[in-house]
Design a protein around this motif. Structure first.
Motif, PDB file in Angstrom:
ATOM      1  N   MET A  52       1.368  -1.102   0.244  1.00 23.13           N
ATOM      2  CA  MET A  52      -0.056  -0.151  -0.305  1.00 23.13           C
ATOM      3  C   MET A  52       0.842   1.405   0.517  1.00 23.13           C
ATOM      4  O   MET A  52       0.571   1.991  -0.340  1.00 23.13           O
ATOM      5  CB  MET A  52      -0.726  -0.037   0.810  1.00 23.13           C
ATOM      6  N   THR A  56       0.316   3.325  -3.030  1.00 19.88           N
ATOM      7  CA  THR A  56      -0.189   4.533  -3.166  1.00 19.88           C
ATOM      8  C   THR A  56       0.745   6.604  -3.075  1.00 19.88           C
ATOM      9  O   THR A  56       0.493   7.202  -3.899  1.00 19.88           O
ATOM     10  CB  THR A  56      -0.547   5.044  -1.369  1.00 19.88           C
ATOM     11  N   VAL A  60      -0.099   9.029  -5.862  1.00 15.52           N
ATOM     12  CA  VAL A  60       0.654  10.135  -5.222  1.00 15.52           C
ATOM     13  C   VAL A  60       1.463  11.004  -6.699  1.00 15.52           C
ATOM     14  O   VAL A  60       0.654  11.927  -7.032  1.00 15.52           O
ATOM     15  CB  VAL A  60       0.892  10.388  -3.573  1.00 15.52           C
ATOM     16  N   GLY A  75       1.425   7.678   1.272  1.00 16.64           N
ATOM     17  CA  GLY A  75       1.830   5.963   0.983  1.00 16.64           C
ATOM     18  C   GLY A  75       2.011   5.159   2.445  1.00 16.64           C
ATOM     19  O   GLY A  75       1.500   4.331   2.598  1.00 16.64           O
ATOM     20  N   ALA A  78      -1.225   5.309   4.146  1.00 12.59           N
ATOM     21  CA  ALA A  78      -3.071   4.477   3.824  1.00 12.59           C
ATOM     22  C   ALA A  78      -1.859   3.460   4.267  1.00 12.59           C
ATOM     23  O   ALA A  78      -2.603   2.276   3.996  1.00 12.59           O
ATOM     24  CB  ALA A  78      -2.816   4.312   1.983  1.00 12.59           C
TER      25      ALA A  78
END
Length: 169
Positions: A52, A56, A60, A75, A78
């Protein structure tokens, strides 16, 4: 972006490895931390966090144009959420108590069919269903029963045999 994508892929590989090596990290740190992070250092939780974080971070960087620092921060948040969700799901699965194994005593009161004739005072075979699966058992009866007769289980004296009686319709 390549670093974040690599982290995401590494997390997926770590998740695949967790199918084989789960409990490895907990075992390594077990004596040193005395259960401080019990369950939090499992491979599925680490894999959820790393994948994740990576994926992420890629989103982004690609969608917002912010720098690597912001992508890492978002990140990491998340990843922490994914790790927490993985931990909670694994704990819920471990608490599930509905998977009790069937026992031969559960057969009493069930019905089945004679597959090998049962002589008077001797053994034959009946087909019963245990946990939805057909299982053949040695069977005795008070009187002779022919092949194909429908029977009702009155007792289960052992794990491989039952006592039956004929079902009258």
């Amino acid at each position: 972006m390549g670093l974040f994508l690599g982290l995401g892929i590494a997390g997926i590989v770590l998740l695949a490895a967790s199918l084989v090596f789960d409990g490895l990290l907990e075992g390594v740190f077990d004596g040193a931390l005395d259960g401080l992070f019990d369950g939090w250092l499992s491979l599925p939780v680490a894999a959820g966090f790393v994948s994740m974080l990576g994926f992420t971070g890629v989103i982004v960087l690609g969608a917002t144009g912010l720098g690597a620092g912001a992508a890492t921060a978002v990140g990491a948040l998340a990843g922490a959420g994914a790790g927490w969700a993985t931990y909670r799901l694994s704990q819920a699965l471990l608490r599930d108590g509905s998977g009790a194994a069937p026992r031969h005593g559960d057969l009493v009161g069930s019905t089945g069919t004679v597959v090998t004739a049962i002589p008077s005072g001797g053994y034959g075979e009946v087909m019963l269903r245990l946990a939805g699966q057909p299982v053949k058992y040695a069977a005795t009866a008070d009187g002779p029963l022919g092949r194909g007769a429908e029977v009702w289980v009155t007792a289960a004296p052992s794990s491989t045999s039952v006592s039956v009686r004929s079902v009258e319709r």
